[in-house]
Design a protein around this motif. Structure first.
Motif, PDB file in Angstrom:
ATOM      1  N   LEU A   1      18.798 -13.906  23.085  1.00  0.00           N
ATOM      2  CA  LEU A   1      19.079 -12.501  22.789  1.00  0.00           C
ATOM      3  C   LEU A   1      20.479 -12.299  22.228  1.00  0.00           C
ATOM      4  CD1 LEU A   1      18.227  -9.522  22.900  1.00  0.00           C
ATOM      5  CD2 LEU A   1      19.057  -9.464  25.265  1.00  0.00           C
ATOM      6  N   THR A   2      21.482 -13.005  22.803  1.00  0.00           N
ATOM      7  CA  THR A   2      22.855 -12.824  22.329  1.00  0.00           C
ATOM      8  C   THR A   2      23.003 -13.275  20.882  1.00  0.00           C
ATOM      9  OG1 THR A   2      23.715 -13.114  24.572  1.00  0.00           O
ATOM     10  CG2 THR A   2      25.266 -13.388  22.757  1.00  0.00           C
ATOM     11  N   GLN A   3      22.451 -14.442  20.554  1.00  0.00           N
ATOM     12  CA  GLN A   3      22.533 -14.934  19.183  1.00  0.00           C
ATOM     13  C   GLN A   3      21.732 -14.036  18.237  1.00  0.00           C
ATOM     14  OE1 GLN A   3      24.387 -17.478  17.864  1.00  0.00           O
ATOM     15  NE2 GLN A   3      23.674 -16.571  15.947  1.00  0.00           N
ATOM     16  N   GLY A   4      20.560 -13.575  18.670  1.00  0.00           N
ATOM     17  CA  GLY A   4      19.766 -12.678  17.833  1.00  0.00           C
ATOM     18  C   GLY A   4      20.472 -11.364  17.569  1.00  0.00           C
ATOM     19  N   THR A   5      21.133 -10.834  18.584  1.00  0.00           N
ATOM     20  CA  THR A   5      21.887  -9.589  18.407  1.00  0.00           C
ATOM     21  C   THR A   5      23.069  -9.805  17.470  1.00  0.00           C
ATOM     22  OG1 THR A   5      21.244  -8.834  20.612  1.00  0.00           O
ATOM     23  CG2 THR A   5      23.165  -7.786  19.608  1.00  0.00           C
ATOM     24  N   ASP A   6      23.714 -10.963  17.599  1.00  0.00           N
ATOM     25  CA  ASP A   6      24.819 -11.273  16.694  1.00  0.00           C
ATOM     26  C   ASP A   6      24.344 -11.288  15.247  1.00  0.00           C
ATOM     27  OD1 ASP A   6      27.723 -12.423  16.575  1.00  0.00           O
ATOM     28  OD2 ASP A   6      26.531 -13.762  15.300  1.00  0.00           O
ATOM     29  N   ASP A   7      23.202 -11.877  14.988  1.00  0.00           N
ATOM     30  CA  ASP A   7      22.646 -11.896  13.630  1.00  0.00           C
ATOM     31  C   ASP A   7      22.304 -10.479  13.157  1.00  0.00           C
ATOM     32  OD1 ASP A   7      22.851 -14.652  13.712  1.00  0.00           O
ATOM     33  OD2 ASP A   7      20.753 -14.963  14.273  1.00  0.00           O
ATOM     34  N   ALA A   8      21.729  -9.684  14.063  1.00  0.00           N
ATOM     35  CA  ALA A   8      21.379  -8.313  13.698  1.00  0.00           C
ATOM     36  C   ALA A   8      22.624  -7.486  13.392  1.00  0.00           C
ATOM     37  CB  ALA A   8      20.575  -7.662  14.821  1.00  0.00           C
ATOM     38  N   LEU A   9      23.716  -7.766  14.114  1.00  0.00           N
ATOM     39  CA  LEU A   9      24.963  -7.046  13.854  1.00  0.00           C
ATOM     40  C   LEU A   9      25.505  -7.365  12.466  1.00  0.00           C
ATOM     41  CD1 LEU A   9      26.763  -7.294  17.309  1.00  0.00           C
ATOM     42  CD2 LEU A   9      25.853  -5.236  16.235  1.00  0.00           C
ATOM     43  N   TRP A  10      25.319  -8.618  12.030  1.00  0.00           N
ATOM     44  CA  TRP A  10      25.723  -8.946  10.672  1.00  0.00           C
ATOM     45  C   TRP A  10      24.927  -8.129   9.661  1.00  0.00           C
ATOM     46  CZ3 TRP A  10      29.950 -10.435   8.907  1.00  0.00           C
ATOM     47  CH2 TRP A  10      30.725 -11.439   9.506  1.00  0.00           C
ATOM     48  N   ILE A  11      23.627  -7.967   9.912  1.00  0.00           N
ATOM     49  CA  ILE A  11      22.801  -7.145   9.022  1.00  0.00           C
ATOM     50  C   ILE A  11      23.312  -5.701   9.031  1.00  0.00           C
ATOM     51  CG2 ILE A  11      20.485  -6.245   8.603  1.00  0.00           C
ATOM     52  CD1 ILE A  11      19.384  -8.806   9.867  1.00  0.00           C
ATOM     53  N   GLY A  12      23.610  -5.179  10.231  1.00  0.00           N
ATOM     54  CA  GLY A  12      24.146  -3.832  10.323  1.00  0.00           C
ATOM     55  C   GLY A  12      25.464  -3.684   9.598  1.00  0.00           C
ATOM     56  N   PHE A  13      26.323  -4.699   9.691  1.00  0.00           N
ATOM     57  CA  PHE A  13      27.609  -4.657   8.989  1.00  0.00           C
ATOM     58  C   PHE A  13      27.403  -4.532   7.483  1.00  0.00           C
ATOM     59  CE2 PHE A  13      30.784  -7.101   6.588  1.00  0.00           C
ATOM     60  CZ  PHE A  13      31.935  -6.388   6.887  1.00  0.00           C
ATOM     61  N   TRP A  14      26.508  -5.358   6.946  1.00  0.00           N
ATOM     62  CA  TRP A  14      26.297  -5.317   5.496  1.00  0.00           C
ATOM     63  C   TRP A  14      25.562  -4.045   5.067  1.00  0.00           C
ATOM     64  CZ3 TRP A  14      29.385  -7.823   2.700  1.00  0.00           C
ATOM     65  CH2 TRP A  14      29.885  -9.061   3.106  1.00  0.00           C
ATOM     66  N   LEU A  15      24.765  -3.471   5.967  1.00  0.00           N
ATOM     67  CA  LEU A  15      24.174  -2.158   5.666  1.00  0.00           C
ATOM     68  C   LEU A  15      25.257  -1.095   5.543  1.00  0.00           C
ATOM     69  CD1 LEU A  15      20.997  -2.079   7.960  1.00  0.00           C
ATOM     70  CD2 LEU A  15      21.038  -2.098   5.463  1.00  0.00           C
ATOM     71  N   ALA A  16      26.256  -1.154   6.437  1.00  0.00           N
ATOM     72  CA  ALA A  16      27.358  -0.191   6.366  1.00  0.00           C
ATOM     73  C   ALA A  16      28.158  -0.373   5.082  1.00  0.00           C
ATOM     74  CB  ALA A  16      28.259  -0.343   7.590  1.00  0.00           C
ATOM     75  N   VAL A  17      28.468  -1.619   4.743  1.00  0.00           N
ATOM     76  CA  VAL A  17      29.198  -1.892   3.502  1.00  0.00           C
ATOM     77  C   VAL A  17      28.364  -1.478   2.287  1.00  0.00           C
ATOM     78  CG1 VAL A  17      30.191  -3.709   2.066  1.00  0.00           C
ATOM     79  CG2 VAL A  17      30.556  -3.743   4.534  1.00  0.00           C
ATOM     80  N   GLY A  18      27.069  -1.816   2.326  1.00  0.00           N
ATOM     81  CA  GLY A  18      26.200  -1.455   1.212  1.00  0.00           C
ATOM     82  C   GLY A  18      26.052   0.051   1.054  1.00  0.00           C
ATOM     83  N   GLY A  19      26.003   0.785   2.165  1.00  0.00           N
ATOM     84  CA  GLY A  19      25.909   2.240   2.083  1.00  0.00           C
ATOM     85  C   GLY A  19      27.132   2.851   1.436  1.00  0.00           C
ATOM     86  N   ALA A  20      28.322   2.353   1.808  1.00  0.00           N
ATOM     87  CA  ALA A  20      29.552   2.856   1.190  1.00  0.00           C
ATOM     88  C   ALA A  20      29.565   2.551  -0.302  1.00  0.00           C
ATOM     89  CB  ALA A  20      30.763   2.239   1.881  1.00  0.00           C
ATOM     90  N   ALA A  21      29.189   1.319  -0.657  1.00  0.00           N
ATOM     91  CA  ALA A  21      29.165   0.940  -2.071  1.00  0.00           C
ATOM     92  C   ALA A  21      28.148   1.767  -2.847  1.00  0.00           C
ATOM     93  CB  ALA A  21      28.840  -0.552  -2.199  1.00  0.00           C
ATOM     94  N   PHE A  22      26.998   2.045  -2.222  1.00  0.00           N
ATOM     95  CA  PHE A  22      25.963   2.840  -2.883  1.00  0.00           C
ATOM     96  C   PHE A  22      26.494   4.223  -3.254  1.00  0.00           C
ATOM     97  CE2 PHE A  22      22.622   6.064  -2.531  1.00  0.00           C
ATOM     98  CZ  PHE A  22      21.696   5.599  -3.449  1.00  0.00           C
TER      99      PHE A  22
END
Length: 664
Positions: free
Chosen positions: A422-443
């Motif tokens: 679960l910890t490693q899976g959440t860490d991976d999901a957080l990376w996805i969330g991070f890039w969603l935030a960056v992508g939203g700003a860029a959009f």
């Protein structure tokens, strides 16, 4: 018209909206630590609890569309009372549930009633009071939605610590009852918005079936794999139906939702995009990390970890109230996305059990949520006329619900099934969330740049009066699309029409926009004086219910909320304009066009009548397009493929000095 004793009083109406929206939104965020307790007492499986949440969220999404449809044909404030009653019934049913079916029914009613109350109550609170109240409304909207969500984990943790769930649900029911009482006390009878509006059962059916299927499919991830037909078929099929709904509304002649207006204009697209990216990214930052923290901390300790999120939401709510009347409002969602990305990175560093870092990350996430979704919603709403605000809220809340509530179970599934735990899976999901935030700003930035949109100070007086949007939003991607010139190029193109040229070679009629004002009458006379060859003319009066959009020329009184009466007055005004045009030398006829915003109706009428020239007479004002151009005229110039003759107020020349200088 019947009224409650507190009708028209802003504090009472604001309190009613707050109490109506908080129960379900706070409860949704408080559910995770209560799931095992509810499951044990009501003999519900984890899959049944997931289905309950999915159906409740689907009902919330569908309610936005239903509320818009009901507002067209049913007395709006009376329906608000009905929605409040449904919220009370749903809350009591859930709190008193004796089995899973009863609990699910109550939760679905709560979700449905909450979104209906949001769509019915929030726009009147925004545009139904003087300008000075708007900043307070901004704070309230931010606190109602994101303050309640931020408070949810703490409330759920405190309740779970006592190994009970009904006390919280009964408190929610009591709050809903108080909201119903306030709705009755602030009642102010209002007629349907437009009895002639179509009953769009296709849109309602697509929204209902699509949302239900998509959310039910996502909820199946509790006990099925992502590739299982029980998950993929309803989830992908539901998403496909939601896409069909958007396309159908985009192409509809009289759509229930203002999809076409929003998706062809740059600033609304940027606002909606940022809101969706923020909603999806924030799921990884809160829901998933809470599951990891629960492995180390008690539910109440986890609730305390997320309490700074409430503080951040409160701070940013007041910041939003401060900037809502300023140009800085455009930059706030961008700041929010940066804060969200920073909060997600800190959450990654806080896993699996770094409490100090988690507290800081929670505060940043609260600031981010307060700076993104609600400001983006108002950024989109200010780009259209105020009478479209209800539909804008409905579209954004529908899409936000899909983005947030569907992403949550998908992220949870991949985190729980990750090979590293679960910890490693959440860490991976957080990376996805991070890039969603960056992508939203860029959009958002890319849409502004490629469309030629500029941050502008909102003209709130004109917006609240229903005269025009709060600012000018150029066409989507105007700088790179073929056949859609950028705003600066379009402005110069309007100035390049040769003086005294009356029509193109097509020989179509001249279309004259007439709103009953003296400046519009002056535009008719000046157009006749400037055009070398007079020809047929169509005098168009654009109208809409509630905000009307014109100055009636007759002496008779009419009810602005009654679409048939407004149409009749618009037809009389158009006929009066046609008589003025006849006197000036045109062969003229009048036409009343229902449309919002006004510029869109003018352009559509020009296309329908194959006009060779559009004549507009704008208000004097300062702004992005100059001291003499009005916002409606500016939008017509920017969007119309037909040549536009702009007749300045009280002058004999048909081009403004700014436009004449641009030709030199």
């Amino acid at each position: 018209m019947r009224q409650g004793p507190l009708a028209g009083r802003y504090p009472a109406v604001a309190a009613m909206v707050t109490l109506a929206l908080i129960p379900y939104l706070a409860l949704s965020a408080a559910m995770d630590p209560l799931v095992p307790i509810i499951s044990a007492q009501l003999h519900m499986s984890a899959q049944a609890m997931s289905l309950s949440s999915g159906l409740g969220n689907a009902a919330y999404a569908v309610g936005t569309v239903l509320a818009v449809q009901f507002a067209q044909h049913l007395p709006q404030r009376r329906m608000m009372l009905v929605y409040a009653v449904l919220l009370v019934v749903g809350s009591v049913t859930a709190a008193a549930a004796q089995n899973g079916g009863m609990f699910i029914c109550g939760h679905v009613l709560q979700g449905l009633a909450t979104s209906m109350l949001l769509i019915a109550a929030a726009p009147p609170l925004t545009i139904g009071f003087p300008r000075e109240n708007l900043r307070h409304t901004a704070v309230i909207m931010n606190m109602c939605v994101f303050g309640a969500v931020a408070l949810g984990p703490f409330i759920g943790g405190v309740q779970a610590e006592s190994h009970a769930w009904r006390p919280l649900f009964w408190i929610i029911a009591a709050i809903a009852l108080v909201a119903l009482v306030m709705a009755a006390l602030t009642f102010e009878d209002a007629p349907p918005a437009d009895l002639d509006a179509p009953r769009d059962m296709t849109a309602i059916g697509l929204a209902s079936v699509g949302c239900a299927a998509a959310f039910v499919g996502a909820s199946q991830l509790t006990s099925h794999g992502f590739g299982d037909l029980a998950v993929s078929a309803p989830m992908l099929g539901g998403l496909a139906l939601i896409v069909v709904l958007i396309v159908y509304q985009f192409r509809a002649r009289r759509p229930l939702l203002t999809i076409r207006t929003m998706l062809t204009s740059s600033i609304p697209v940027a606002g909606v995009g940022v809101a969706l990216f923020a909603a999806a990214a924030s799921v990884a930052a809160t829901a998933l990390t809470a599951e990891v923290f629960l492995q180390t901390f008690s539910p109440v300790q986890v609730g305390l970890i997320y309490l700074p999120e409430l503080g951040g939401a409160v701070v940013m709510a007041f910041v939003f109230g401060f900037v809502i009347s300023r140009k800085a409002m455009h930059y706030l969602p961008l700041v929010g996305m940066a804060l969200l990305a920073a909060g997600i990175l800190l959450f990654r560093m806080a896993l699996p059990a770094n409490q100090p870092l988690a507290l800081v990350a929670s505060a940043l996430t609260g600031l981010a949520l307060g700076a993104t979704v609600a400001p983006a919603l108002f950024v989109a709403g200010f780009s259209l006329q105020s009478n479209s605000l209800q539909r804008v809220f409905a579209i954004i809340e529908l899409l936000r619900a899909v983005a947030a509530f569907m992403v949550a179970p998908i992220f949870a599934y991949f985190a729980a099934s990750a090979s590293g735990g679960l910890t490693q899976g959440t860490d991976d999901a957080l990376w996805i969330g991070f890039w969603l935030a960056v992508g939203g700003a860029a959009f958002g930035v890319v849409v502004y740049v490629l469309s030629g949109a500029r941050p502008q100070t909102p003209d709130l007086d004109r917006f609240l009066d229903g005269e025009s949007p709060a600012w000018y939003s150029p066409p989507l991607l105007a700088r790179i699309r073929r056949g859609v010139p950028s705003p600066v190029v379009t402005e110069r193109a309007a100035a390049s029409v040769p003086e005294h040229q009356g029509a193109s070679e097509s020989g179509g009629p001249v279309l004259i926009a007439y709103d009953g004002s003296e400046r519009a009458a002056c535009a008719i006379r000046q157009a006749a004086a400037q055009l070398s060859t007079l020809r047929d003319a169509v005098v168009v009066c654009v109208w809409q219910p509630v905000d009307v959009g014109f100055i009636p020329t007759g002496a008779g009184h009419f009810d602005a909320d009654q679409a048939t009466e407004v149409r009749r007055a618009a037809e009389q005004t158009a006929a009066h304009g046609a008589r003025l045009a006849e006197t000036a030398g045109f062969t003229a006829r009048g036409a009343a066009i229902e449309a919002a915003p006004t510029w869109k109706g003018i352009i559509e009428a020009a296309d329908r009548h194959h006009a060779s020239l559009i004549v507009v007479g704008p208000h004097r004002r300062s702004g992005w397009l100059g001291h003499l151009e009005g916002s409606v005229a500016a939008s017509v110039v920017a969007h119309s493929p037909t040549p536009v003759l702009v007749v300045p107020e009280q002058t004999g020349a048909w081009l403004s000095p700014e436009l004449e200088r641009s030709r030199a």
